[in-house]
Design an enzyme around this catalytic site. Structure first.
Site: not given
Ligand code: PGA
Length: 240
Positions: A142, A135, A67, A137
């Protein structure tokens, strides 16, 4: 789903790096799906170490990133292009032309999302690295009423914007939109490694044990994939 629990972040990162290194040694032309965020930083550090000390060769590897924020150019220090250069690419011998991202500054996002899906299809992802949001995702897919399949532009949820806040000086600088690989390309990967560390991921990880694919917890789609290894530290496993 194969869930492996490691004592701490370092042990989890080392195990993930060893799996990824084995993939590259067995197939030097591997296509790797890469993720940004805090979670894979230890894995990337270990890959750099193995490149420098154990001849792990990335010269023929191709990569597709999950992304990018909308409106951030590759040279913007907050962009995911920049993150990948800092955390991995500058320390190994990937060829820049073999590293692919969705374009957060595309003139036409309909075309860009189609282009990225086609690219992922043509390359064929051998091994996909994933983190997971609080959450649930994966990439920026999302929670929603249905699973988003194609690459798409997404409005980030308040909880994701809040989680990303720590990387930006001012709250108003945190991007509200991103372009993300959809679950179609992610699920097409031959093998997936899902990484999670820390107490704040424990609830999201606990849904993977419930055995039901639910678009309100996008990571649960991985329950329908036959080759997922979930590597977690003890804190992220605390609600299993
Ligand atoms: P993080 O993010 O590795 O910074 O915890 C993971 C994500 O939101 O996919």
């Amino acid at each position: 789903m194969n869930i492996q629990v490691y004592k701490n972040y370092e042990a989890m990162s080392l195990a993930a790096a060893n799996l990824l290194a084995a993939q590259v040694r067995l197939k030097p032309t591997s296509v790797l799906g890469l993720a940004t965020g805090s979670t894979p930083i230890g894995l990337y550090r270990e890959l750099i170490r193995q490149h420098q000390t154990a001849d792990l060769d990335f010269s023929r590897v191709r990569t597709v990133n999950l992304d990018e924020y909308l409106g951030l150019a590759p040279d913007n220090p907050q962009s995911y292009h920049y993150f990948m250069r800092e955390q991995l690419f500058s320390g190994i011998n990937l060829q820049p032309e073999n590293c692919h991202f969705p374009d957060g500054c595309a003139a036409d996002f309909d075309q860009e999302t189609d282009r990225y899906d086609q690219l992922c299809r043509e390359l064929g992802i051998d091994l996909q690295i994933l983190g997971i949001g609080r959450n649930g995702h994966i990439a920026f897919n999302e929670p929603a009423d249905t699973f988003p399949v194609p690459t798409h532009v997404v409005d980030l949820t308040p909880s994701t914007i809040e989680a990303n806040r720590r990387f930006f000086e001012r709250a108003e600088d945190v991007p509200r939109k991103a372009i993300t690989m959809g679950l179609g390309a992610i699920m097409s990967a031959r093998r997936i490694l899902l990484l999670a560390a820390g107490e704040e991921k424990a609830e999201a990880i606990s849904y993977l044990k419930q055995g039901k694919a639910d678009p309100q917890v996008p990571a649960t789609i991985l329950l329908l994939h036959t080759n997922v290894t979930c590597l977690v530290d003890e804190a992220a496993a605390s609600r299993l």
